[in-house]
Motif scaffolding. Structure first.
Motif, short mmCIF file in Angstrom:
data_model
loop_
_atom_site.label_atom_id
_atom_site.label_comp_id
_atom_site.label_asym_id
_atom_site.label_seq_id
_atom_site.Cartn_x
_atom_site.Cartn_y
_atom_site.Cartn_z
N UNK A 118 42.50 43.25 35.54
CA UNK A 118 42.33 43.32 34.15
C UNK A 118 41.28 41.74 34.17
N UNK A 119 41.40 41.04 35.11
CA UNK A 119 40.57 39.85 35.03
C UNK A 119 39.07 40.24 35.11
N UNK A 120 38.72 41.34 35.85
CA UNK A 120 37.33 42.03 36.16
C UNK A 120 36.92 42.48 35.20
N UNK A 121 37.76 43.10 34.39
CA UNK A 121 37.39 43.49 32.93
C UNK A 121 37.10 42.42 31.94
N UNK A 122 37.98 41.64 31.95
CA UNK A 122 37.61 40.40 30.95
C UNK A 122 36.21 39.66 31.33
N UNK A 123 36.17 39.44 32.86
CA UNK A 123 34.93 38.86 33.20
C UNK A 123 33.73 39.48 32.69
N UNK A 124 33.71 40.84 32.51
CA UNK A 124 32.63 41.74 32.32
C UNK A 124 32.37 41.70 30.93
N UNK A 125 33.36 41.58 30.21
CA UNK A 125 33.27 41.77 28.70
C UNK A 125 32.63 40.31 28.47
N UNK A 126 33.14 39.10 28.95
CA UNK A 126 32.69 37.80 28.92
C UNK A 126 31.66 37.24 29.28
N UNK A 127 31.08 38.37 30.04
CA UNK A 127 29.66 37.96 30.79
C UNK A 127 29.97 36.85 31.62
N UNK A 128 30.93 36.59 32.39
CA UNK A 128 31.05 35.41 33.48
C UNK A 128 31.54 35.87 34.64
N UNK A 129 31.31 35.35 35.86
CA UNK A 129 32.05 35.77 37.22
C UNK A 129 33.59 35.67 36.80
N UNK A 130 34.07 36.71 37.86
CA UNK A 130 35.61 37.07 37.69
C UNK A 130 36.21 36.01 38.84
N UNK A 131 37.42 35.39 38.55
CA UNK A 131 38.09 34.73 39.15
C UNK A 131 39.37 35.58 39.60
N UNK A 132 39.44 36.03 40.79
CA UNK A 132 40.41 36.91 41.55
C UNK A 132 41.58 35.98 41.98
N UNK A 133 42.75 36.09 41.68
CA UNK A 133 43.87 35.51 42.31
C UNK A 133 44.58 36.01 43.43
N UNK A 134 44.18 37.54 43.46
CA UNK A 134 45.31 38.35 44.40
C UNK A 134 46.48 38.71 43.78
#
Ligand code: LHQ
Length: 259
Positions: A242-258
């Motif tokens: 979900x974070x990866x999708x949000x980061x793509x939408x918001x044009x920012x690097x993802x912050x993965x937490x595991x």
């Protein structure tokens, strides 16, 4: 450190250094035990997301310490392999975190096998690989007979294993034995940079990718397709997806937490 293995963790990257430079980091029993323990403890540590394995001094690892083999009470070779080498190879392959071998110098015998077992290999221009087993009347071990043909193909594997000639960094790159070659003084920085990139990835997706690549060798395409669908179901249910999708939408690097 008395056992000849150093572990440092910084910013989600663990660096394991084989540290017995006077013997080219040849492996003694305490070192093998310490390496196995270090890998096991990193495997269970969610804060570590990538591993660099390297050697101190001018060698990566000269394989089994041959002096130790001449001790009157030395364990038999098959016991030594089953109890100490094979668990190291299995630990590298089964841990979720990607392991980069930063091959700073000669990797001989089981030292070469350990480098082959890592997910990625960055070689310094000073690196060379020596399948030294035949020179002392032994068979390639610690996974070499399985890993080498998969890295370089059957014909080259036979040549490397049977002739035992040293393979320099440029040939290793040409053969596909290493992923890249860098100047000796850039090895630590380049390996760290690659580890940091891996550490920034989604840990579960990385672990599942590693698992799927390993599993592919023993199965057909149909089974691989089914397996991918199953793993994607697992990865797709994570917060990291979900974070990866949000980061793509918001044009920012993802912050993965595991998670
Ligand atoms: C070493 C070693 C070494 C001790 C260099 N031991 N001192 C698994 C199951 C159980 C048992 C059997 O084995 C296995 C798997 C294996 O790993 S079998 C293969 C074991 N490894 C080898 O046969 C490699 C032996 N070493 C070499 O062929 C050369 O040293 C290489 C090609 C690695 C490097 O050559 P050079 O750059 O010319 O260095 P060097 O030979 O001058 O070595 C420097 C020092 O390191 C020297 O000590 P010294 O006191 O004379 O300075 C060597 O004795 C020592 N050393 N490898 N495996």
């Amino acid at each position: 450190m008395p056992d000849g293995v150093r572990v440092e963790v910084a910013d989600a990257v663990a660096t394991i250094t084989l540290d017995r430079p006077e013997s080219l980091n040849a492996l003694t029993i305490p070192m093998k035990v310490a390496l196995r323990e270090a890998l096991g403890s990193i495997a269970g540590d969610r804060s570590v997301r990538a591993v660099v394995l390297t050697g101190s001094g001018r060698a990566f690892c000269a394989g089994q310490d041959l002096g130790e083999r001449e001790a009157p009470d030395a364990p038999s070779l098959d016991v030594e392999l089953r109890e100490r080498y094979n668990p190291i190879i299995r630990a590298i392959r089964s841990m979720g975190q990607p392991v980069i071998a930063a091959v700073n110098g000669v990797a001989a015998g089981a030292g070469a096998s350990i480098a082959f077992a890592c997910d990625l290999r960055i070689a310094s221009t000073e690196a060379r690989f020596v399948l030294a087993f035949g020179r002392i009347g032994l068979v390639p071990d610690s996974g070499a007979t399985w890993l080498l043909p998969r890295l370089v193909g059957a014909a080259r594997a036979a040549e490397i294993a049977l002739l035992g000639d040293a393979i320099g960094a440029d040939d290793a790159l040409r053969f596909g034995l290493v992923n890249r070659v860098v100047p000796a003084d850039a090895l630590a920085t380049e390996s760290r940079a690659m580890a940091e990139r891996l550490a920034a990835g989604a840990p579960l997706a990385t672990a599942l990718t590693k698992h799927a690549l390993d599993r592919s060798w023993g199965i057909g395409l149909d089974e691989a397709l089914d397996g991918e669908a199953k793993l994607q179901g697992i990865a797709g249910a994570t917060r990291d997806h979900a974070e990866g999708l949000a980061a793509f939408r918001e044009k920012r690097p993802p912050r993965f937490t595991g998670e």
